[in-house]
Motif scaffolding. Structure first.
Motif, PDB file in Angstrom:
ATOM      1  N   CYS A 146       5.899   4.145   0.251  1.00 41.91           N
ATOM      2  CA  CYS A 146       5.521   2.989  -0.559  1.00 41.91           C
ATOM      3  C   CYS A 146       5.913   1.751   0.235  1.00 41.91           C
ATOM      4  O   CYS A 146       7.103   1.482   0.440  1.00 41.91           O
ATOM      5  N   SER A 163       3.868   8.421  -8.706  1.00 38.84           N
ATOM      6  CA  SER A 163       2.704   9.300  -8.554  1.00 38.84           C
ATOM      7  C   SER A 163       2.907  10.451  -7.579  1.00 38.84           C
ATOM      8  O   SER A 163       2.062  11.327  -7.466  1.00 38.84           O
ATOM      9  N   TYR A 191       0.836  -1.200   0.000  1.00 39.50           N
ATOM     10  CA  TYR A 191       0.000   0.000   0.000  1.00 39.50           C
ATOM     11  C   TYR A 191       0.872   1.253   0.000  1.00 39.50           C
ATOM     12  O   TYR A 191       2.091   1.193   0.257  1.00 39.50           O
ATOM     13  N   SER A 192       0.253   2.383  -0.284  1.00 43.79           N
ATOM     14  CA  SER A 192       0.911   3.677  -0.186  1.00 43.79           C
ATOM     15  C   SER A 192       0.295   4.451   0.964  1.00 43.79           C
ATOM     16  O   SER A 192      -0.848   4.206   1.360  1.00 43.79           O
ATOM     17  N   HIS A 246       3.988   2.543  -9.728  1.00 48.60           N
ATOM     18  CA  HIS A 246       2.971   3.593  -9.716  1.00 48.60           C
ATOM     19  C   HIS A 246       3.053   4.411  -8.431  1.00 48.60           C
ATOM     20  O   HIS A 246       2.906   5.645  -8.450  1.00 48.60           O
ATOM     21  N   CYS A 247       3.289   3.754  -7.316  1.00 47.81           N
ATOM     22  CA  CYS A 247       3.400   4.452  -6.039  1.00 47.81           C
ATOM     23  C   CYS A 247       4.555   5.442  -6.052  1.00 47.81           C
ATOM     24  O   CYS A 247       4.423   6.593  -5.608  1.00 47.81           O
ATOM     25  N   HIS A 298       5.908  10.630   1.606  1.00 52.44           N
ATOM     26  CA  HIS A 298       5.131   9.671   0.813  1.00 52.44           C
ATOM     27  C   HIS A 298       5.793   8.311   0.981  1.00 52.44           C
ATOM     28  O   HIS A 298       6.990   8.144   0.710  1.00 52.44           O
TER      29      HIS A 298
END
Length: 604
Positions: free
Chosen positions: A411, A435, A401-402, A431-432, A409
Protein backbone atom coordinates in the motif's frame (compact mmCIF):
# COMPACT_ATOMS: atom_id res chain seq x y z
CA UNK A 1 -2.93 15.44 -26.30
CA UNK A 2 -3.52 19.19 -26.64
CA UNK A 3 -4.57 19.35 -22.98
CA UNK A 4 -1.36 17.65 -21.87
CA UNK A 5 0.71 20.04 -24.00
CA UNK A 6 -1.06 23.02 -22.43
CA UNK A 7 -0.33 21.61 -18.96
CA UNK A 8 3.39 21.39 -19.76
CA UNK A 9 3.48 24.92 -21.21
CA UNK A 10 1.89 26.29 -18.02
CA UNK A 11 4.47 24.35 -16.02
CA UNK A 12 7.31 25.77 -18.15
CA UNK A 13 6.25 29.38 -17.58
CA UNK A 14 5.65 28.75 -13.87
CA UNK A 15 9.19 27.45 -13.51
CA UNK A 16 10.70 30.35 -15.49
CA UNK A 17 8.79 32.88 -13.40
CA UNK A 18 10.27 31.26 -10.33
CA UNK A 19 13.81 31.34 -11.72
CA UNK A 20 13.63 35.04 -12.60
CA UNK A 21 12.08 36.18 -9.34
CA UNK A 22 15.58 36.95 -8.00
CA UNK A 23 15.30 34.91 -4.83
CA UNK A 24 18.43 34.80 -2.66
CA UNK A 25 20.75 36.40 -5.19
CA UNK A 26 20.03 33.83 -7.89
CA UNK A 27 20.21 30.83 -5.59
CA UNK A 28 16.64 29.64 -5.87
CA UNK A 29 16.13 26.52 -3.81
CA UNK A 30 19.39 26.09 -1.96
CA UNK A 31 19.93 22.54 -3.24
CA UNK A 32 19.84 22.10 -7.01
CA UNK A 33 23.31 23.11 -8.28
CA UNK A 34 21.91 24.59 -11.49
CA UNK A 35 19.97 27.10 -9.40
CA UNK A 36 23.27 28.68 -8.35
CA UNK A 37 23.74 30.06 -11.87
CA UNK A 38 22.41 33.61 -12.25
CA UNK A 39 21.27 33.06 -15.84
CA UNK A 40 19.35 36.35 -15.96
CA UNK A 41 22.55 38.28 -15.10
CA UNK A 42 24.69 36.94 -17.94
CA UNK A 43 26.55 39.61 -19.92
CA UNK A 44 28.42 39.31 -23.20
CA UNK A 45 32.20 39.41 -23.32
CA UNK A 46 33.02 37.55 -26.52
CA UNK A 47 36.73 37.35 -27.21
CA UNK A 48 38.23 36.79 -30.66
CA UNK A 49 41.39 35.42 -29.08
CA UNK A 50 39.53 32.73 -27.12
CA UNK A 51 38.62 29.43 -28.74
CA UNK A 52 36.63 26.41 -27.58
CA UNK A 53 36.07 23.24 -29.57
CA UNK A 54 34.09 20.05 -28.87
CA UNK A 55 34.68 16.63 -30.42
CA UNK A 56 33.54 14.29 -31.77
CA UNK A 57 30.88 16.16 -33.69
CA UNK A 58 28.71 13.10 -34.33
CA UNK A 59 27.66 11.01 -31.32
CA UNK A 60 25.98 7.62 -31.15
CA UNK A 61 26.92 6.52 -34.64
CA UNK A 62 26.62 2.89 -33.50
CA UNK A 63 23.37 3.39 -31.62
CA UNK A 64 24.88 4.53 -28.29
CA UNK A 65 22.75 6.80 -26.11
CA UNK A 66 25.71 7.96 -23.97
CA UNK A 67 29.00 9.38 -25.24
CA UNK A 68 32.07 11.22 -23.91
CA UNK A 69 32.83 14.60 -25.47
CA UNK A 70 36.22 16.31 -25.23
CA UNK A 71 36.22 20.10 -24.91
CA UNK A 72 39.48 21.94 -25.62
CA UNK A 73 39.85 25.65 -24.97
CA UNK A 74 42.39 28.46 -25.11
CA UNK A 75 41.66 31.69 -23.27
CA UNK A 76 43.80 34.83 -23.20
CA UNK A 77 42.50 35.97 -19.80
CA UNK A 78 41.97 32.85 -17.65
CA UNK A 79 40.69 33.07 -14.07
CA UNK A 80 39.63 30.75 -11.24
CA UNK A 81 35.98 31.66 -11.87
CA UNK A 82 35.90 30.34 -15.44
CA UNK A 83 33.42 27.57 -16.09
CA UNK A 84 31.90 25.70 -19.02
CA UNK A 85 28.16 25.19 -19.36
CA UNK A 86 26.57 22.57 -21.60
CA UNK A 87 23.52 23.87 -23.47
CA UNK A 88 20.91 21.88 -25.36
CA UNK A 89 19.59 22.86 -27.86
CA UNK A 90 22.90 24.29 -29.03
CA UNK A 91 21.47 27.55 -30.42
CA UNK A 92 20.21 29.33 -27.32
CA UNK A 93 19.03 32.94 -27.45
CA UNK A 94 16.82 35.41 -25.64
CA UNK A 95 13.77 35.11 -27.90
CA UNK A 96 11.77 33.31 -25.20
CA UNK A 97 12.84 35.50 -22.29
CA UNK A 98 10.09 36.68 -19.99
CA UNK A 99 9.54 40.46 -19.99
CA UNK A 100 11.42 42.13 -17.17
CA UNK A 101 9.63 44.27 -14.61
CA UNK A 102 10.21 48.03 -14.46
CA UNK A 103 12.45 47.51 -11.44
CA UNK A 104 14.76 45.11 -13.24
CA UNK A 105 18.08 45.81 -14.90
CA UNK A 106 18.27 47.99 -18.03
CA UNK A 107 19.77 45.19 -20.11
CA UNK A 108 17.39 42.34 -20.94
CA UNK A 109 18.90 38.90 -20.32
CA UNK A 110 20.86 37.29 -23.17
CA UNK A 111 19.95 33.76 -22.10
CA UNK A 112 16.81 32.44 -20.45
CA UNK A 113 17.59 28.72 -20.28
CA UNK A 114 19.92 27.11 -17.79
CA UNK A 115 22.67 24.77 -18.97
CA UNK A 116 22.02 21.09 -18.40
CA UNK A 117 25.35 20.79 -16.56
CA UNK A 118 28.53 22.74 -15.85
CA UNK A 119 32.15 22.40 -14.71
CA UNK A 120 34.72 24.83 -13.38
CA UNK A 121 37.75 24.69 -15.67
CA UNK A 122 40.33 24.80 -12.87
CA UNK A 123 38.91 21.71 -11.13
CA UNK A 124 40.42 19.36 -13.72
CA UNK A 125 43.15 21.62 -15.12
CA UNK A 126 45.45 22.78 -12.33
CA UNK A 127 47.69 24.94 -14.58
CA UNK A 128 44.86 26.65 -16.43
CA UNK A 129 45.15 30.07 -14.79
CA UNK A 130 48.79 30.25 -15.90
CA UNK A 131 48.61 28.78 -19.41
CA UNK A 132 45.04 29.62 -20.46
CA UNK A 133 44.81 26.14 -21.97
CA UNK A 134 42.56 23.34 -20.77
CA UNK A 135 40.86 20.14 -21.81
CA UNK A 136 37.70 18.80 -20.17
CA UNK A 137 35.55 15.74 -20.70
CA UNK A 138 31.77 15.67 -20.45
CA UNK A 139 29.53 12.63 -20.51
CA UNK A 140 26.56 13.45 -22.74
CA UNK A 141 23.32 11.49 -23.03
CA UNK A 142 20.86 11.67 -25.91
CA UNK A 143 18.30 14.33 -24.98
CA UNK A 144 16.71 14.84 -28.41
CA UNK A 145 18.62 17.99 -29.38
CA UNK A 146 22.15 19.11 -30.25
CA UNK A 147 24.65 20.46 -27.71
CA UNK A 148 27.09 23.36 -27.43
CA UNK A 149 29.70 24.15 -24.81
CA UNK A 150 30.00 27.71 -23.56
CA UNK A 151 32.88 29.33 -21.68
CA UNK A 152 31.90 31.81 -18.97
CA UNK A 153 34.03 33.97 -16.70
CA UNK A 154 32.91 35.66 -13.49
CA UNK A 155 31.80 32.56 -11.62
CA UNK A 156 28.18 31.53 -11.25
CA UNK A 157 26.84 34.72 -9.69
CA UNK A 158 28.12 37.21 -12.33
CA UNK A 159 28.65 35.11 -15.47
CA UNK A 160 30.10 36.68 -18.62
CA UNK A 161 29.78 34.74 -21.89
CA UNK A 162 33.24 34.53 -23.47
CA UNK A 163 33.10 31.86 -26.18
CA UNK A 164 30.77 29.25 -27.72
CA UNK A 165 31.89 25.95 -29.21
CA UNK A 166 30.73 24.16 -32.31
CA UNK A 167 27.64 21.98 -31.87
CA UNK A 168 27.64 18.21 -31.46
CA UNK A 169 24.66 15.91 -31.87
CA UNK A 170 23.55 12.29 -31.79
CA UNK A 171 23.01 10.43 -35.04
CA UNK A 172 19.35 9.93 -34.16
CA UNK A 173 18.36 12.47 -31.52
CA UNK A 174 14.75 11.22 -31.58
CA UNK A 175 15.57 7.58 -30.79
CA UNK A 176 13.41 5.69 -28.24
CA UNK A 177 15.37 5.60 -24.99
CA UNK A 178 15.46 4.94 -21.25
CA UNK A 179 12.72 2.32 -20.74
CA UNK A 180 11.08 2.18 -17.31
CA UNK A 181 9.17 -0.94 -16.27
CA UNK A 182 6.32 -0.84 -13.76
CA UNK A 183 3.66 -3.20 -12.50
CA UNK A 184 0.34 -2.66 -14.24
CA UNK A 185 -3.07 -2.57 -12.60
CA UNK A 186 -3.31 -6.36 -12.92
CA UNK A 187 -0.68 -8.75 -11.59
CA UNK A 188 -0.05 -10.21 -15.06
CA UNK A 189 0.51 -6.85 -16.74
CA UNK A 190 3.73 -4.89 -17.20
CA UNK A 191 3.90 -1.26 -18.26
CA UNK A 192 6.81 -0.07 -20.41
CA UNK A 193 7.38 3.69 -20.46
CA UNK A 194 10.05 5.35 -22.56
CA UNK A 195 11.09 8.71 -23.96
CA UNK A 196 11.56 9.68 -27.60
CA UNK A 197 11.54 12.68 -29.92
CA UNK A 198 8.65 11.37 -32.02
CA UNK A 199 5.24 12.99 -31.81
CA UNK A 200 2.44 10.46 -32.15
CA UNK A 201 1.38 12.29 -35.33
CA UNK A 202 4.83 11.70 -36.74
CA UNK A 203 5.37 8.05 -35.84
CA UNK A 204 3.30 5.28 -34.23
CA UNK A 205 4.90 4.09 -30.94
CA UNK A 206 4.70 0.43 -29.90
CA UNK A 207 6.55 -2.32 -28.04
CA UNK A 208 7.56 -5.61 -29.66
CA UNK A 209 7.66 -8.31 -27.01
CA UNK A 210 7.34 -12.00 -26.32
CA UNK A 211 8.59 -14.95 -24.31
CA UNK A 212 12.31 -15.49 -24.67
CA UNK A 213 12.74 -17.59 -27.80
CA UNK A 214 9.02 -17.38 -28.62
CA UNK A 215 6.73 -15.46 -30.98
CA UNK A 216 6.96 -11.67 -30.73
CA UNK A 217 3.79 -9.59 -30.29
CA UNK A 218 3.29 -5.86 -30.78
CA UNK A 219 1.46 -3.65 -28.30
CA UNK A 220 0.56 -0.07 -29.26
CA UNK A 221 1.56 2.74 -26.92
CA UNK A 222 -0.15 5.91 -25.87
CA UNK A 223 1.70 9.20 -25.60
CA UNK A 224 0.74 10.30 -22.13
CA UNK A 225 2.84 13.40 -21.69
CA UNK A 226 4.55 15.95 -23.88
CA UNK A 227 7.69 17.65 -22.71
CA UNK A 228 9.82 20.06 -24.65
CA UNK A 229 11.57 18.68 -26.59
CA UNK A 230 10.43 15.07 -26.16
CA UNK A 231 7.53 12.69 -25.79
CA UNK A 232 6.77 10.03 -23.19
CA UNK A 233 5.08 6.82 -24.29
CA UNK A 234 3.59 3.93 -22.30
CA UNK A 235 2.67 0.49 -23.60
CA UNK A 236 0.97 -2.26 -21.58
CA UNK A 237 2.07 -5.87 -21.99
CA UNK A 238 -0.84 -8.02 -20.85
CA UNK A 239 -1.69 -11.64 -20.02
CA UNK A 240 1.87 -12.47 -19.04
CA UNK A 241 2.79 -15.90 -17.72
CA UNK A 242 3.97 -15.72 -14.09
CA UNK A 243 7.71 -15.68 -13.43
CA UNK A 244 8.55 -15.97 -17.13
CA UNK A 245 11.40 -14.27 -19.00
CA UNK A 246 10.29 -11.88 -21.76
CA UNK A 247 12.27 -9.95 -24.36
CA UNK A 248 11.14 -6.53 -25.56
CA UNK A 249 12.18 -3.49 -27.55
CA UNK A 250 10.51 -0.16 -28.27
CA UNK A 251 9.72 0.85 -31.82
CA UNK A 252 8.30 3.71 -33.87
CA UNK A 253 6.64 3.20 -37.25
CA UNK A 254 7.42 6.25 -39.36
CA UNK A 255 5.06 7.69 -41.96
CA UNK A 256 7.26 6.36 -44.78
CA UNK A 257 6.79 2.79 -43.55
CA UNK A 258 10.25 2.40 -42.01
CA UNK A 259 10.94 1.52 -38.37
CA UNK A 260 13.12 3.01 -35.68
CA UNK A 261 14.08 0.54 -32.94
CA UNK A 262 15.60 0.73 -29.49
CA UNK A 263 18.05 -1.92 -28.43
CA UNK A 264 16.62 -5.13 -26.95
CA UNK A 265 15.88 -5.63 -23.25
CA UNK A 266 14.39 -8.36 -21.09
CA UNK A 267 12.46 -8.73 -17.83
CA UNK A 268 10.94 -11.45 -15.69
CA UNK A 269 7.18 -11.16 -15.23
CA UNK A 270 5.61 -11.00 -11.78
CA UNK A 271 4.62 -14.08 -9.80
CA UNK A 272 0.88 -14.42 -9.35
CA UNK A 273 -0.57 -13.22 -6.02
CA UNK A 274 0.25 -15.84 -3.44
CA UNK A 275 2.72 -17.75 -5.61
CA UNK A 276 5.22 -19.61 -3.44
CA UNK A 277 8.58 -18.66 -4.96
CA UNK A 278 11.67 -16.70 -3.98
CA UNK A 279 10.74 -12.98 -4.09
CA UNK A 280 13.21 -10.17 -3.42
CA UNK A 281 12.30 -6.48 -3.03
CA UNK A 282 14.57 -3.41 -2.89
CA UNK A 283 13.34 -0.21 -1.20
CA UNK A 284 15.01 3.18 -0.76
CA UNK A 285 14.16 6.86 -0.91
CA UNK A 286 15.82 10.15 -1.85
CA UNK A 287 18.24 8.84 -4.46
CA UNK A 288 18.75 11.96 -6.53
CA UNK A 289 21.12 11.95 -9.47
CA UNK A 290 24.78 12.70 -9.99
CA UNK A 291 27.08 13.23 -12.96
CA UNK A 292 29.72 10.60 -13.68
CA UNK A 293 31.90 13.26 -15.29
CA UNK A 294 32.03 15.37 -12.12
CA UNK A 295 29.73 18.10 -13.44
CA UNK A 296 27.45 20.26 -11.30
CA UNK A 297 29.66 19.92 -8.23
CA UNK A 298 27.96 16.56 -7.76
CA UNK A 299 29.86 15.75 -4.57
CA UNK A 300 28.20 18.75 -2.93
CA UNK A 301 24.67 17.84 -4.02
CA UNK A 302 23.79 14.12 -4.07
CA UNK A 303 27.04 12.55 -2.85
CA UNK A 304 25.69 9.02 -2.38
CA UNK A 305 23.54 8.73 -5.50
CA UNK A 306 26.01 6.97 -7.78
CA UNK A 307 27.20 4.63 -5.03
CA UNK A 308 23.66 3.42 -4.42
CA UNK A 309 22.87 3.18 -8.12
CA UNK A 310 26.06 1.30 -8.96
CA UNK A 311 25.72 -1.10 -6.02
CA UNK A 312 22.19 -2.00 -7.08
CA UNK A 313 23.20 -2.43 -10.72
CA UNK A 314 25.98 -4.75 -9.54
CA UNK A 315 23.45 -6.77 -7.52
CA UNK A 316 20.76 -6.70 -10.23
CA UNK A 317 20.54 -10.52 -10.66
CA UNK A 318 19.65 -10.82 -6.96
CA UNK A 319 16.44 -8.79 -6.72
CA UNK A 320 13.12 -8.70 -8.56
CA UNK A 321 11.49 -5.30 -8.03
CA UNK A 322 12.41 -1.80 -6.80
CA UNK A 323 10.38 0.72 -4.81
CA UNK A 324 11.87 4.23 -4.92
CA UNK A 325 9.75 5.98 -2.30
CA UNK A 326 9.97 9.62 -3.29
CA UNK A 327 12.46 12.39 -4.10
CA UNK A 328 13.60 11.04 -7.45
CA UNK A 329 16.09 13.33 -9.31
CA UNK A 330 15.69 16.49 -7.17
CA UNK A 331 15.31 18.37 -10.44
CA UNK A 332 13.50 21.23 -8.69
CA UNK A 333 12.20 22.68 -11.94
CA UNK A 334 15.24 21.94 -14.16
CA UNK A 335 13.47 19.56 -16.50
CA UNK A 336 16.60 18.31 -18.28
CA UNK A 337 17.45 16.47 -15.07
CA UNK A 338 14.63 13.97 -15.62
CA UNK A 339 16.33 12.63 -18.76
CA UNK A 340 19.58 12.34 -16.89
CA UNK A 341 17.89 10.55 -14.00
CA UNK A 342 16.12 8.01 -16.24
CA UNK A 343 19.45 7.39 -17.95
CA UNK A 344 21.15 6.80 -14.59
CA UNK A 345 18.60 4.22 -13.38
CA UNK A 346 18.00 2.62 -16.80
CA UNK A 347 19.99 -0.58 -16.07
CA UNK A 348 17.58 -1.26 -13.18
CA UNK A 349 14.39 0.24 -14.52
CA UNK A 350 14.64 -1.56 -17.88
CA UNK A 351 15.10 -4.95 -16.20
CA UNK A 352 12.87 -5.01 -13.11
CA UNK A 353 9.72 -3.03 -12.22
CA UNK A 354 10.79 0.37 -10.89
CA UNK A 355 7.93 1.59 -8.72
CA UNK A 356 7.95 5.18 -7.50
CA UNK A 357 6.22 7.28 -4.87
CA UNK A 358 5.74 11.02 -4.72
CA UNK A 359 8.00 13.13 -2.52
CA UNK A 360 8.15 16.78 -1.60
CA UNK A 361 10.69 17.44 -4.38
CA UNK A 362 8.22 16.08 -6.93
CA UNK A 363 5.00 17.69 -5.74
CA UNK A 364 5.11 20.56 -3.23
CA UNK A 365 4.28 24.06 -4.42
CA UNK A 366 2.18 26.85 -2.88
CA UNK A 367 -1.51 26.92 -3.85
CA UNK A 368 -1.16 23.89 -6.12
CA UNK A 369 -3.24 21.45 -4.10
CA UNK A 370 -0.35 19.76 -2.29
CA UNK A 371 -0.83 19.10 1.43
CA UNK A 372 2.39 20.94 2.24
CA UNK A 373 2.81 24.51 1.00
CA UNK A 374 6.55 24.48 0.41
CA UNK A 375 8.48 25.22 -2.77
CA UNK A 376 10.50 22.01 -2.94
CA UNK A 377 9.31 20.96 -6.42
CA UNK A 378 10.56 24.19 -8.01
CA UNK A 379 7.17 24.65 -9.66
CA UNK A 380 6.92 21.13 -11.12
CA UNK A 381 3.80 20.37 -9.07
CA UNK A 382 4.16 16.65 -9.74
CA UNK A 383 3.73 16.87 -13.52
CA UNK A 384 7.12 15.43 -14.62
CA UNK A 385 6.95 12.62 -12.06
CA UNK A 386 3.42 11.65 -13.05
CA UNK A 387 4.32 11.42 -16.74
CA UNK A 388 7.92 10.21 -16.67
CA UNK A 389 7.06 7.13 -14.60
CA UNK A 390 3.99 4.93 -14.75
CA UNK A 391 2.33 3.81 -11.52
CA UNK A 392 -0.96 1.88 -11.21
CA UNK A 393 -3.08 4.60 -9.61
CA UNK A 394 -6.69 5.23 -10.60
CA UNK A 395 -5.97 8.95 -10.92
CA UNK A 396 -2.54 10.07 -12.05
CA UNK A 397 -2.68 13.27 -10.01
CA UNK A 398 -3.32 11.23 -6.85
CA UNK A 399 -0.10 9.35 -6.30
CA UNK A 400 -1.43 6.57 -4.08
CA UNK A 401 -1.83 2.98 -5.24
CA UNK A 402 -1.67 -0.69 -4.31
CA UNK A 403 0.67 -3.26 -5.83
CA UNK A 404 0.83 -7.04 -5.66
CA UNK A 405 4.03 -8.98 -6.08
CA UNK A 406 3.61 -12.66 -5.27
CA UNK A 407 3.41 -13.02 -1.49
CA UNK A 408 3.77 -9.24 -0.95
CA UNK A 409 0.94 -6.71 -0.89
CA UNK A 410 2.04 -3.05 -0.96
CA UNK A 411 0.00 0.00 0.00
CA UNK A 412 1.82 3.09 -1.31
CA UNK A 413 0.77 6.39 0.25
CA UNK A 414 1.09 9.84 -1.28
CA UNK A 415 2.36 11.81 1.70
CA UNK A 416 2.17 15.07 -0.29
CA UNK A 417 -1.64 14.77 -0.42
CA UNK A 418 -3.86 14.82 2.65
CA UNK A 419 -3.80 11.44 4.41
CA UNK A 420 -5.83 12.29 7.50
CA UNK A 421 -8.93 10.42 8.60
CA UNK A 422 -11.98 11.28 6.49
CA UNK A 423 -10.01 12.08 3.33
CA UNK A 424 -10.16 10.21 0.03
CA UNK A 425 -6.63 8.91 0.52
CA UNK A 426 -7.40 7.62 4.02
CA UNK A 427 -10.33 5.65 2.65
CA UNK A 428 -8.13 4.23 -0.08
CA UNK A 429 -5.42 3.21 2.39
CA UNK A 430 -7.91 1.45 4.63
CA UNK A 431 -9.37 -0.41 1.66
CA UNK A 432 -5.88 -1.35 0.47
CA UNK A 433 -4.95 -2.77 3.86
CA UNK A 434 -8.30 -4.50 4.38
CA UNK A 435 -8.54 -6.14 0.97
CA UNK A 436 -5.49 -8.41 1.19
CA UNK A 437 -5.93 -12.14 1.82
CA UNK A 438 -3.14 -12.91 4.28
CA UNK A 439 -3.34 -16.64 3.56
CA UNK A 440 -2.14 -15.86 0.02
CA UNK A 441 -0.16 -12.70 0.68
CA UNK A 442 1.15 -12.83 4.24
CA UNK A 443 3.56 -9.92 3.89
CA UNK A 444 1.69 -6.60 4.17
CA UNK A 445 3.88 -3.55 3.54
CA UNK A 446 2.97 0.14 3.95
CA UNK A 447 5.20 2.76 2.39
CA UNK A 448 5.35 6.45 1.57
CA UNK A 449 7.81 9.32 1.40
CA UNK A 450 7.52 11.49 4.51
CA UNK A 451 7.85 9.72 7.84
CA UNK A 452 4.33 9.11 9.10
CA UNK A 453 5.54 6.64 11.72
CA UNK A 454 8.71 7.04 13.78
CA UNK A 455 12.07 8.75 13.29
CA UNK A 456 14.64 10.18 15.71
CA UNK A 457 15.76 12.68 13.10
CA UNK A 458 17.14 15.85 14.69
CA UNK A 459 14.43 18.13 13.31
CA UNK A 460 11.55 15.79 14.07
CA UNK A 461 12.87 15.48 17.64
CA UNK A 462 13.16 19.26 17.90
CA UNK A 463 9.47 19.50 16.97
CA UNK A 464 8.70 16.87 19.58
CA UNK A 465 6.73 14.77 17.11
CA UNK A 466 9.43 12.27 16.03
CA UNK A 467 7.59 12.10 12.68
CA UNK A 468 5.37 14.25 10.50
CA UNK A 469 2.94 15.92 12.92
CA UNK A 470 -0.36 14.04 12.88
CA UNK A 471 0.99 11.05 10.95
CA UNK A 472 0.85 8.42 13.66
CA UNK A 473 -2.29 9.87 15.16
CA UNK A 474 -4.11 9.45 11.83
CA UNK A 475 -2.77 6.10 10.66
CA UNK A 476 -1.47 3.96 13.51
CA UNK A 477 -4.86 2.40 14.23
CA UNK A 478 -5.06 1.27 10.60
CA UNK A 479 -1.59 -0.27 10.80
CA UNK A 480 -2.54 -2.04 14.01
CA UNK A 481 -6.02 -3.12 12.94
CA UNK A 482 -4.81 -4.73 9.72
CA UNK A 483 -1.51 -5.94 11.19
CA UNK A 484 0.92 -4.25 8.84
CA UNK A 485 4.24 -6.06 9.06
CA UNK A 486 6.58 -3.23 8.04
CA UNK A 487 6.09 0.48 7.28
CA UNK A 488 8.90 2.12 5.28
CA UNK A 489 9.55 5.82 4.70
CA UNK A 490 12.13 8.12 3.12
CA UNK A 491 12.50 11.92 3.41
CA UNK A 492 14.91 11.69 6.35
CA UNK A 493 18.31 10.92 4.86
CA UNK A 494 19.53 8.10 7.07
CA UNK A 495 18.54 4.60 8.17
CA UNK A 496 16.59 3.70 11.28
CA UNK A 497 14.65 0.65 12.50
CA UNK A 498 12.18 0.53 15.36
CA UNK A 499 10.90 -2.34 17.44
CA UNK A 500 7.40 -3.61 16.65
CA UNK A 501 5.57 -0.61 18.04
CA UNK A 502 2.12 0.75 18.77
CA UNK A 503 1.26 4.04 20.42
CA UNK A 504 4.92 4.90 21.10
CA UNK A 505 5.61 1.68 22.99
CA UNK A 506 7.50 -1.44 21.97
CA UNK A 507 5.17 -4.43 22.00
CA UNK A 508 7.81 -7.10 21.41
CA UNK A 509 11.15 -7.33 23.25
CA UNK A 510 12.87 -9.23 20.45
CA UNK A 511 15.34 -7.43 18.19
CA UNK A 512 16.40 -9.89 15.48
CA UNK A 513 13.70 -12.54 15.13
CA UNK A 514 9.95 -12.16 15.32
CA UNK A 515 7.34 -14.90 15.39
CA UNK A 516 3.79 -15.48 16.52
CA UNK A 517 1.03 -12.88 16.68
CA UNK A 518 1.56 -9.62 14.83
CA UNK A 519 1.14 -7.21 17.73
CA UNK A 520 2.84 -4.13 16.28
CA UNK A 521 4.34 -2.69 13.11
CA UNK A 522 8.10 -2.37 12.54
CA UNK A 523 8.90 1.11 11.20
CA UNK A 524 11.83 1.76 8.88
CA UNK A 525 13.38 5.01 7.64
CA UNK A 526 15.40 4.32 4.49
CA UNK A 527 15.98 7.79 3.05
CA UNK A 528 19.73 7.43 2.61
CA UNK A 529 19.61 6.76 -1.11
CA UNK A 530 21.91 9.58 -2.14
CA UNK A 531 21.07 13.06 -0.85
CA UNK A 532 22.89 14.80 2.00
CA UNK A 533 22.63 12.80 5.19
CA UNK A 534 20.34 13.83 8.07
CA UNK A 535 21.50 14.02 11.67
CA UNK A 536 19.90 12.05 14.48
CA UNK A 537 18.97 13.48 17.83
CA UNK A 538 21.60 12.79 20.49
CA UNK A 539 19.15 10.98 22.72
CA UNK A 540 18.21 7.55 21.41
CA UNK A 541 14.49 6.80 21.95
CA UNK A 542 13.63 3.49 23.60
CA UNK A 543 11.87 2.31 20.43
CA UNK A 544 14.89 2.86 18.16
CA UNK A 545 16.77 -0.41 17.67
CA UNK A 546 19.29 0.51 14.97
CA UNK A 547 20.41 3.85 13.50
CA UNK A 548 22.94 4.47 10.75
CA UNK A 549 24.21 7.79 9.42
CA UNK A 550 25.17 6.51 5.98
CA UNK A 551 23.88 5.76 2.50
CA UNK A 552 22.05 2.51 1.95
CA UNK A 553 18.96 0.58 0.93
CA UNK A 554 16.70 -2.18 2.19
CA UNK A 555 16.19 -5.67 0.80
CA UNK A 556 13.27 -7.90 1.79
CA UNK A 557 13.34 -11.57 0.80
CA UNK A 558 10.23 -13.74 1.07
CA UNK A 559 11.34 -17.38 1.00
CA UNK A 560 7.79 -18.69 1.40
CA UNK A 561 4.51 -17.87 3.15
CA UNK A 562 6.03 -18.18 6.62
CA UNK A 563 9.58 -16.85 6.36
CA UNK A 564 10.80 -13.31 5.60
CA UNK A 565 14.33 -11.89 5.76
CA UNK A 566 14.86 -8.13 6.11
CA UNK A 567 18.31 -6.63 5.42
CA UNK A 568 19.77 -3.14 5.42
CA UNK A 569 22.83 -2.77 3.18
CA UNK A 570 25.26 0.09 2.85
CA UNK A 571 25.71 1.51 -0.63
CA UNK A 572 29.47 1.73 -0.34
CA UNK A 573 30.08 -2.03 -0.10
CA UNK A 574 26.73 -3.84 -0.40
CA UNK A 575 27.26 -5.60 2.93
CA UNK A 576 24.50 -6.23 5.47
CA UNK A 577 24.64 -3.99 8.57
CA UNK A 578 21.21 -4.63 10.08
CA UNK A 579 18.78 -7.51 9.67
CA UNK A 580 15.92 -9.41 11.21
CA UNK A 581 13.65 -12.32 10.32
CA UNK A 582 9.93 -12.97 10.66
CA UNK A 583 8.54 -16.50 10.96
CA UNK A 584 4.84 -17.31 11.30
CA UNK A 585 1.78 -18.67 9.51
CA UNK A 586 -1.44 -16.92 8.55
CA UNK A 587 -3.16 -17.92 11.80
CA UNK A 588 -0.73 -15.66 13.65
CA UNK A 589 -2.09 -12.72 11.65
CA UNK A 590 -5.57 -13.47 12.99
CA UNK A 591 -4.30 -13.55 16.58
CA UNK A 592 -5.53 -10.81 18.90
CA UNK A 593 -3.44 -7.76 19.71
CA UNK A 594 -4.41 -4.44 21.28
CA UNK A 595 -6.70 -2.62 18.81
CA UNK A 596 -6.05 -5.46 16.36
CA UNK A 597 -8.73 -8.09 16.97
CA UNK A 598 -10.79 -7.66 13.84
CA UNK A 599 -12.16 -11.14 12.99
CA UNK A 600 -12.36 -10.62 9.22
CA UNK A 601 -11.02 -8.56 6.34
CA UNK A 602 -12.60 -7.73 2.99
CA UNK A 603 -10.73 -10.69 1.48
CA UNK A 604 -12.22 -13.25 3.89
Amino acid sequence: MVGVQRMWVVLFWTVLNFFFSGLVDGFVLGEQPLSKIAIHRITLGLSNSTSIRASPILLGSNGEDTEWVSVDLEHDNPSVGDWIGVFSPANFNSSTCLPESSESEDQAPYICSAPIKYKFVKDTNSGYTKTGKASLKFQIINQRADFSFVLFSGGLSKPKLVAVSNSVSFANPKAPLYPRLALGKAWNEMAVTWTSGYNIDEAVPFVEWGLKGGHQKRSPARTVGWRDPGFIHTSFLKDLWPNARYNYRMGHLLSNGSYVWSRSYSFRSSPFPGQDSLQRVIIFGDLGKAERDGSNEYSNYQPGSLNTTDQLIKDLPNFDIVFHIGDLPYSNGYLSQWDQFTSQVEPMASTVPYMVASGNHERDWPNSGSYYDGTDSGGECGVPAETTFYFPAKNRSKFWYSADYGMFHFCVADTENDWRKGTEQYRFLEHCLASVDRRKQPWLIFTGHRVLGYSSDFWYALEGSYAEPGGRESLQKLWQKYKVDIALFGHVHNYERTCPIYQNRCVNPEKSHYSGTVNGTIHIVVGGGGSHLSNFTDEVPSWSIYRDYDYGFVKMTAFNHSSLLFEYKKSRDGKVYDSFTISRDHRDVKGCAHDGCEPTTLAN
